[in-house]
Enzyme design. Structure first.
Site, PDB file in Angstrom:
ATOM      1  N   GLU A  20      16.256   3.903  -3.334  1.00 36.71           N
ATOM      2  CA  GLU A  20      15.238   4.017  -2.300  1.00 36.71           C
ATOM      3  C   GLU A  20      14.298   5.186  -2.582  1.00 36.71           C
ATOM      4  O   GLU A  20      13.087   5.096  -2.386  1.00 36.71           O
ATOM      5  CB  GLU A  20      15.927   4.201  -0.937  1.00 36.71           C
ATOM      6  N   GLU A  43      12.024   4.086  -5.219  1.00 39.91           N
ATOM      7  CA  GLU A  43      11.048   3.146  -4.656  1.00 39.91           C
ATOM      8  C   GLU A  43       9.973   3.902  -3.882  1.00 39.91           C
ATOM      9  O   GLU A  43       8.772   3.628  -4.004  1.00 39.91           O
ATOM     10  CB  GLU A  43      11.759   2.154  -3.721  1.00 39.91           C
ATOM     11  N   CYS A  46      18.753   0.303   5.696  1.00 44.98           N
ATOM     12  CA  CYS A  46      20.222   0.356   5.691  1.00 44.98           C
ATOM     13  C   CYS A  46      20.844  -0.331   6.886  1.00 44.98           C
ATOM     14  O   CYS A  46      21.988  -0.735   6.852  1.00 44.98           O
ATOM     15  CB  CYS A  46      20.707   1.806   5.718  1.00 44.98           C
ATOM     16  N   SER A  49      11.831  -1.005   2.875  1.00 39.04           N
ATOM     17  CA  SER A  49      12.342  -0.818   1.529  1.00 39.04           C
ATOM     18  C   SER A  49      13.024  -2.107   1.085  1.00 39.04           C
ATOM     19  O   SER A  49      13.697  -2.771   1.875  1.00 39.04           O
ATOM     20  CB  SER A  49      13.361   0.330   1.532  1.00 39.04           C
ATOM     21  N   LYS A 103      26.844  -5.654  10.757  1.00 32.51           N
ATOM     22  CA  LYS A 103      27.206  -5.811   9.347  1.00 32.51           C
ATOM     23  C   LYS A 103      27.904  -7.147   9.109  1.00 32.51           C
ATOM     24  O   LYS A 103      27.855  -7.703   8.029  1.00 32.51           O
ATOM     25  CB  LYS A 103      28.120  -4.658   8.910  1.00 32.51           C
ATOM     26  N   GLU A 125      25.120  -9.349   8.659  1.00 29.87           N
ATOM     27  CA  GLU A 125      24.397  -9.038   7.425  1.00 29.87           C
ATOM     28  C   GLU A 125      25.084  -9.692   6.220  1.00 29.87           C
ATOM     29  O   GLU A 125      24.430 -10.279   5.358  1.00 29.87           O
ATOM     30  CB  GLU A 125      24.317  -7.531   7.211  1.00 29.87           C
ATOM     31  N   GLU A 185      20.634 -14.583   1.624  1.00 27.63           N
ATOM     32  CA  GLU A 185      20.114 -13.922   0.425  1.00 27.63           C
ATOM     33  C   GLU A 185      21.085 -12.892  -0.156  1.00 27.63           C
ATOM     34  O   GLU A 185      20.864 -12.363  -1.239  1.00 27.63           O
ATOM     35  CB  GLU A 185      18.740 -13.289   0.703  1.00 27.63           C
ATOM     36  N   CYS A 211      24.906   5.303  13.016  1.00 27.01           N
ATOM     37  CA  CYS A 211      26.134   4.507  12.852  1.00 27.01           C
ATOM     38  C   CYS A 211      27.333   5.105  13.559  1.00 27.01           C
ATOM     39  O   CYS A 211      28.279   4.390  13.885  1.00 27.01           O
ATOM     40  CB  CYS A 211      26.458   4.359  11.377  1.00 27.01           C
TER      41      CYS A 211
END
Lengths: 174, 611, 590
Positions: free
Chosen positions: C284, C287, C304, C324, C363, C366, C371, C512
């Site tokens: 990141e 990037e 994230c 990102s 999560k 996720e 993908e 989190c």
């Protein structure tokens, strides 16, 4: 019991239905007012006849509140319909004056005649049967309304089938 | 409109027109009750008939509720120089005859008048004991014509307040009058206004609560339909007094006629400069917006009503903060109901002393009651506070029909209780009604006779509350449901004495711990019926019988020896529960019987009894 | 604040005038029961179990007011322990119970249920009322959250949390009176609505009406399958939450014992998401610098938090190019385990089962995103929450307090202090700045703590001067936590009121550490402590303790790039560690 999400609206309204334009115009005309959820739902019901998901989603987006909130409001107030109503709406007054004069028997008789529960619509879509709060014609108790017509002093419930017959006869032959 | 003299000019012009006129005025009661009873075709027949016959001097005017609902449709004919003639139960055919004989030829059709007498309604006992303040113009003015209201001194109170009084003086006058809220609890109106006036805020609101929801009460509807300007004028006065520039009328959507007339009235008042900016040439600006309810009784509760106008579910919230401090959109807000407001202009115009000349010391003025149920003269009555129930029920209402014995009167709707014979002579006011276990509420008065089962009535009201509870707080949402279930059990013949005790305990808890007034008063019908008619509850749970013969699970129909064997009952029974041959005594099979009562109704020999 | 004199149960107190009776009672050592009350979030006075008797200067107050919203007043005298109050509170709880699915012994909230605890405290001895119950609607279609109306007590805590804290409003009350329910519109499944699966509603729920979707059995099955190599990773915030499930104070770090527990549960390899958090910073950070140098889309926004990603896709699709392209540390870890690790160990990645222990319910969703796979191999197979890990430890009957400290396995078990602080709001940004600054200044900077990015302010800002392409540039960054705050920040960016280069968003308030999968902290407890602060402090302490506090100093990460990936943002890195997003719709008409 598990339940898949499904639209319970019973009717399908396509996204490019021209009536959305009409609703949008109304919403735009209220842009300066606050707290417009109720008036918008009332107008939407006037335009569409009921408030299916498509309509509620549209309203939520236009006035910037969650769909759940629109739905919460639409299910709180008894006048909002989520499903299409019958051609004729039968409303039996269950105000106190009517109740003490035997309105329950009127309601029971109608449910029996139409073979539906209170709140439901007949399978042919002709009648929706509803119990309503005081219609304000207590002197005529017990009363019921079919659409805008008031039927008063229904002490003798045997007249009910005859009243319904009128509406069956009005139906155009298909 | 800038001065009182402009207002006076409108009044004078109208008065002159009335006096000079050869005009025959035909007034037809077209409140919802009148329309339901069939006033519309009568109105059309009279209007079109007069035109067809070329009766140019006849004006047919719709008006609001005349008050005597039993006789609707009612038509009054006012011929200049003659006594008013009142026709009752008019239909299109009768209208034809009235047109031809009375309006064209000048001969009243006496057979259609009350008791054949041509006299006016006001001479009836029904009217004699009444004293009309709040509904003074109902059934008299044309609600769709502002000049008729001005002719009746309309908007003179607003002019007086704006031009001659300070806001604090207006509040003082209302305080002095002792006017108390007519919608429920009877809180002093002037004091309430004072709270909001004392709050500094960039915006304040005044709300007219027209969400009349008590089943069996319709006085607010009558005022809105019959005299909408009285409400608008009072709202403007109140707005001036508390410093609000914006008003809302929250009205039940079930009142389309009222909404239509309010809309017309608001437009006319704006046109005359009596609403809007710089009213009467002063700095005072006041606008009124109508918001429609959508079928939720709880929205009559202040905080729920506010939530509803704000666009939310009509759920109550905790008080304090009170709306006078934090109300609509967090701004100081005063909410008064329609009937309360209908008194305001008269108090300002005639003074607090005039108002306190009626009623009792703690409850001055008059109160409108909607008289209904098992009573001969149903309708709206406005009487001075302090009148006894006996006077209302027997003198005004003419007692129970069919010679049945009076049992109780229910006041205060789902929040109220029953009053029985022992309290018939109690003078009615806010505090006395509470003392005898009921409450004023909005003024519904439902009379019950010996054929009404009080446990069933309690169940009926609980049914209503369970349905209308907003669902927010535990005791009201869950507790009323359990009460209803117990009442179902008792009326279904399955109840026990312990159930009655549990019912009392639940009732006490719901009263004590509910969030808002709806919950806090919901158990009243049960407590009150247990209080006055515990014997009926005991009969249901111990003897498994319903003394009034209402609860189907607890009654049996049987055929006595008076049976002549005519077979009529047998043929009428929808489920073939009756057997017997011609000229022999018939028998009802209790297992099949639905207890519909048709057999009893059709029997010509009174040979079927319910027990 | 002015103070007022009141008495509660005869105890005289002087308390600030803006106190409620509930708050004042706490100071007097009196514990008034509550159910619907959730500090600062839900003050609805709806459940009526906190009612008290009160008078002011001898004038009794009407009925029994609710102490959670009743403001103190001079001369107020409150009684919480009278017969009237006891009876009323008891009956209201009995009424709630009458409409509650009382399968307590087999319920997920057995022992953590606030209603159960209250029943115990009140000494309820029988189920007094029995009658009609609300219909049971159980929605198990969401990948993360189960909604069970049969257990709902209509307190409204979830409704307020979703709307007020998260700014979403997935749930609302529907119908009214006895038929009231809490649900999405038209009873849609939470899978199909605006839900971002953050689980804040689960955190708010006092009972088990909203709970995480359980995947414990699948993980046991994998462990019990001899063919499978079961690899586990644990997110940073788990280590400061897990201990609470075993009676330790909120925020106690238990990293070593957690590792031992995981090994004893039977996981074949115990790794650390910290490893891939450090990888994330490499990717990141690179990037970001690339975007700054090459005129890429700015501000760049972190990716994230899967709740945040879904929120952005549904509500701010115009910001998708700003996100990102990095996968989250969880997914990077999975992708690396099934490529790098598999190759190193010379095993088939099809035999590897990757399990994540996350403080998060989103999560779970996720890892199911289509993908999130490489060549048909899913990055992560199962996600368990911190609570589920605790449940497994209990099921395995491990005495957590007696476990020795353990250490993660290599080659994906090392993490730096920068990775640990990912678990607290502002942590990702701070970690990124630590590395980016070092790279740009080309030295090992000593000032590495960006304290202005720490703490619970809804939106936080910082400016850092960095030499970019030979010029000293002021890099402006912003941090938002809770999607409600994120929306405010994005609206400001959209309106052109705010010009920043880099934004960190975490879907959960506090980051989190307060994710939807963390141990429950009762509303009672939340009145006196804020778990977000305690747990974040636990992470910052860990950061201080670790030998390396910058992601680029992670030796295992260095090895990863050297031996396998090549350069950050290189070809292989892109294939394994980056992804894409697309606008998402809710309430699809079927």
């Amino acid at each position: 019991m598990n339940k898949e999400s499904k639209c319970s609206c019973g009717g399908v309204i396509s996204a490019n239905d021209p009536r959305f334009e009409e609703l949008k115009e109304y919403i735009d005309s209220l842009k300066d007012s606050k707290g417009i959820t109720m008036p918008v739902l009332q107008e939407a019901q006037r335009i569409f006849g009921f408030l299916p998901l498509e309509v509620q989603k549209f309203i939520a987006k236009e006035i910037g509140i969650p769909v759940s909130e629109v739905y919460g409001v639409s299910t709180f107030y008894s006048q909002f319909n989520l499903t299409p109503k019958g051609k004729h709406k039968i409303a039996v007054c269950l105000g106190t004056a009517c109740y003490v004069r035997g309105a329950q028997a009127v309601l029971d008789k109608l449910a029996e005649e139409l073979d539906i529960n209170v709140g439901d619509t007949t399978p042919d879509g002709l009648f929706t049967l509803e119990a309503t709060r005081c219609l304000g014609c207590c002197s005529l108790a017990p009363v019921m309304m079919i659409d805008d017509e008031v039927y008063a002093k229904l002490d003798n419930i045997s007249v009910i089938p005859g009243i319904l017959q009128k509406y069956y006869e009005q139906r155009l032959p298909e | 409109m800038r001065t009182i003299s402009e207002l006076q000019a409108i009044k004078d012009a109208f008065t002159a027109k009335r006096q000079d006129s050869k005009e025959i005025r035909v007034i037809i009661g077209m409140g919802t009750c009148g329309i339901s009873a069939g006033a519309t075709p009568v109105y059309e027949a009279l209007r079109d008939g007069a035109r067809k016959m070329g009766l140019d001097n006849v004006t047919v005017c719709p008006t609001g509720c005349i008050g005597m609902c039993t006789y609707e449709p009612i038509v009054e004919v006012k011929v200049p120089g003659k006594e008013t003639v009142t026709y009752i139960h008019v239909d299109a055919a009768k209208a034809e005859k009235i047109l031809r004989y009375h309006l064209r030829d000048g001969i009243p059709v006496s057979e259609y008048t009350i008791g054949g007498d041509c006299g006016s309604l006001t001479e009836l006992d029904f009217y004699k004991k009444q004293n009309r303040v709040a509904i003074r113009n109902c059934g008299i003015v044309n609600p769709e014509d502002i000049t008729e209201y001005i002719y009746k001194d309309g908007y003179f109170a607003l002019a007086k307040a704006l031009l001659n009084m300070k806001p604090s003086e207006v509040i003082d006058e209302i305080k002095k009058s002792g006017l108390r809220g007519r919608g429920g609890g009877g809180f002093p109106t002037g004091t309430k206004w004072g709270f909001a006036a004392a709050n500094e805020a960039d915006q304040k609101y005044f709300i007219c609560n027209a969400d009349e929801g008590d089943p069996g009460a319709f006085m607010d509807r009558s005022v809105l339909e019959g005299d909408p300007h009285a409400v608008l004028e009072a709202m403007a006065i109140a707005g001036y007094a508390i410093g609000a520039s914006k008003g809302f009328i929250y009205v039940r959507a079930e009142y389309p006629v009222a909404v239509e007339r309010l809309n017309i009235a608001i437009a006319q008042a704006k046109e005359y400069g009596l609403l809007g900016d710089n009213i009467m040439g002063t700095d005072f600006c006041f606008d009124i917006e109508i918001r429609l309810g959508a079928g939720a009784f709880v929205c009559g509760e202040e905080t729920a009503l506010i939530a509803s106008i704000e666009g939310f579910r009509g759920m109550s919230r905790n008080k304090p903060p009170f709306p006078a401090n934090k109300g609509l959109w967090g701004k100081p807000t005063i909410i008064n109901n329609v009937e309360t407001l209908a008194n305001v202009a008269q108090i300002i115009l005639k003074g607090a002393d005039w108002f306190t000349s009626f009623g009792t010391a703690k409850s001055p003025g008059t109160k409108v009651f909607a008289l209904g149920g098992k009573i001969n003269n149903t309708g709206l009555v406005e009487v001075p506070m302090g009148i006894t129930l006996r006077e209302i029920i027997y003198e005004i209402g003419d007692g129970c029909p069919n010679g049945k014995r009076f049992k109780a009167v229910q006041t205060g709707g789902p929040s109220g209780g029953c009053i029985t014979t022992e309290n018939l002579d109690t003078p009615i006011d806010f505090d006395n009604l509470v003392a005898i276990g009921s409450m004023m509420g909005s003024g519904g008065m439902i009379v019950m006779d010996e054929d009404n089962c009080m446990v069933d009535i309690a169940r009926f009201f609980l049914d209503f509350t369970v349905d209308e509870s907003c669902g927010k707080c535990t005791p009201c949402r869950e507790g009323t449901k359990r009460m209803h279930e117990i009442l179902d059990k008792i009326t279904g013949g399955e109840g026990t004495e312990e159930d009655v005790e549990t019912l009392k305990e639940l009732a006490q808890n719901i009263k004590l711990t509910s969030l808002c007034g709806l919950g806090q008063t919901a158990p009243n019908p049960v407590l009150s019926t247990i209080n006055h008619f515990e014997n009926e509850y005991i009969a249901h749970v111990k003897e498994k019988s319903c003394p009034a013969g209402v609860c189907k699970a607890l009654i049996n129909f049987s055929i006595t020896d008076d049976c002549k064997g005519c077979t009529l009952c047998q043929r009428s029974c929808p489920v073939q529960a009756i057997s017997g041959s011609l000229k022999k005594k018939h028998v009802i099979d209790q297992d099949t019987c639905l207890k519909c009562g048709i057999c009893m109704n059709v029997c010509k020999f009174n040979a079927i009894v319910k027990e | 604040m002015d103070k007022v004199n009141i008495t509660i149960n005869g105890i005289a107190l002087k308390v600030p005038a803006d106190y409620t009776v509930l708050m004042a009672a706490r100071e007097a050592g009196i514990d008034i029961p509550t159910l619907c009350f959730l500090k600062d979030i839900n003050e609805a006075a709806a459940c009526r179990v906190c009612v008290v008797e009160a008078d002011i200067n001898g004038v009794p107050m009407r009925n029994l007011p609710a102490s959670c919203v009743l403001k103190v007043a001079e001369g107020m005298n409150v009684r919480t322990n009278t017969e009237r109050v006891r009876k009323a509170v008891k009956m209201n709880v009995e009424l709630i119970l009458a409409n509650h699915n009382r399968e307590c012994l087999t319920c997920k909230r057995n022992q953590t249920c606030e209603l159960q605890k209250l029943c115990d405290e009140l000494g309820l001895q029988k189920e007094r009322f029995d009658g009609e119950k609300r219909p049971a609607h159980i929605d198990e279609f969401s990948p993360s959250i189960v909604r069970d109306s049969s257990k709902c007590i209509l307190c409204g805590r979830c409704v307020s949390t979703c709307r007020k804290v998260q700014g979403i409003g997935v749930l609302d009350f529907t119908n009214r009176g006895f038929r009231t329910e809490v649900a999405p519109a038209f009873d849609y499944s939470m899978r199909d609505v605006e839900c971002i699966y953050c689980g804040q509603c689960v955190q708010a729920c006092p009972v088990a009406a909203l709970r995480e979707k359980d995947h414990i059995q699948q993980v046991w099955d994998a462990i019990d399958d001899p063919e499978k190599i079961v690899v586990v990773q644990t997110a940073p915030a788990v280590r400061v939450g897990l201990g609470e499930e075993f009676g330790l104070p909120v925020g106690t770090p238990v990293t070593g014992r957690m590792v031992t527990a995981l090994k004893r549960l039977g996981f074949d390899k115990v790794f650390d998401t910290n490893f891939s958090a450090d990888v994330t910073i490499m990717e990141e950070g690179t990037e970001f610098l690339g975007r700054v140098k090459n005129g890429g889309k700015l501000p760049m926004i972190t990716s994230c938090s899967p709740g945040w990603i879904r929120y952005c896709e549904m509500n701010y699709p115009e910001f998708i190019p700003n996100l990102s392209s990095c996968k989250s540390p969880q997914q990077m870890f999975g992708a690396l385990v099934k490529s790098y690790y598999a190759k190193k160990m010379n095993i088939s990645n099809r035999n590897i089962v990757c399990v994540s222990i996350m403080p998060c319910t989103a999560k779970k969703a996720e890892c199911e995103r289509p993908e999130m796979e490489v060549d048909g191999v899913r990055d992560v197979d199962y996600v368990l929450t911190t609570r589920e890990l605790a449940a497994m430890i209990k099921q395995a009957r491990l005495r957590f307090d007696m476990l020795p400290e353990g250490e993660c396995d290599s080659i994906m078990g090392e993490g730096t202090g920068a990775a640990v602080i990912f678990g607290a709001t502002g942590g990702v940004m701070e970690a990124a700045l630590r590395t980016v600054a070092d790279i740009l200044w080309e030295k090992d900077l000593e000032e590495i703590e960006y304290t202005e990015l720490r703490g619970l302010e809804g939106v936080k800002y910082a400016e850092v001067n960095l030499p970019i392409a030979g010029e000293l540039t002021t890099v402006k960054v912003a941090v938002a936590h809770g999607t409600g705050n994120a929306a405010k920040l994005l609206d400001a960016v959209k309106a052109g009121e705010l010009d920043v280069h880099f934004i960190e968003v975490m879907a959960c308030p506090g980051g989190c550490v307060h994710g939807g999968g963390q141990p429950y902290v009762s509303a009672k407890k939340r009145m006196r402590l804020n778990p977000r602060i305690n747990r974040a402090n636990g992470l910052y302490d860990e950061d201080m303790r670790l030998p390396q506090r910058k992601s680029h100093k992670n030796s295992e990460v260095a090895a990863l790039y050297k031996e396998y990936l090549g350069e950050p943002n290189g070809h292989l890195a892109h294939e394994l560690l980056h992804t894409h997003y697309e606008p998402k719709d809710s309430y699809k008409i079927k």
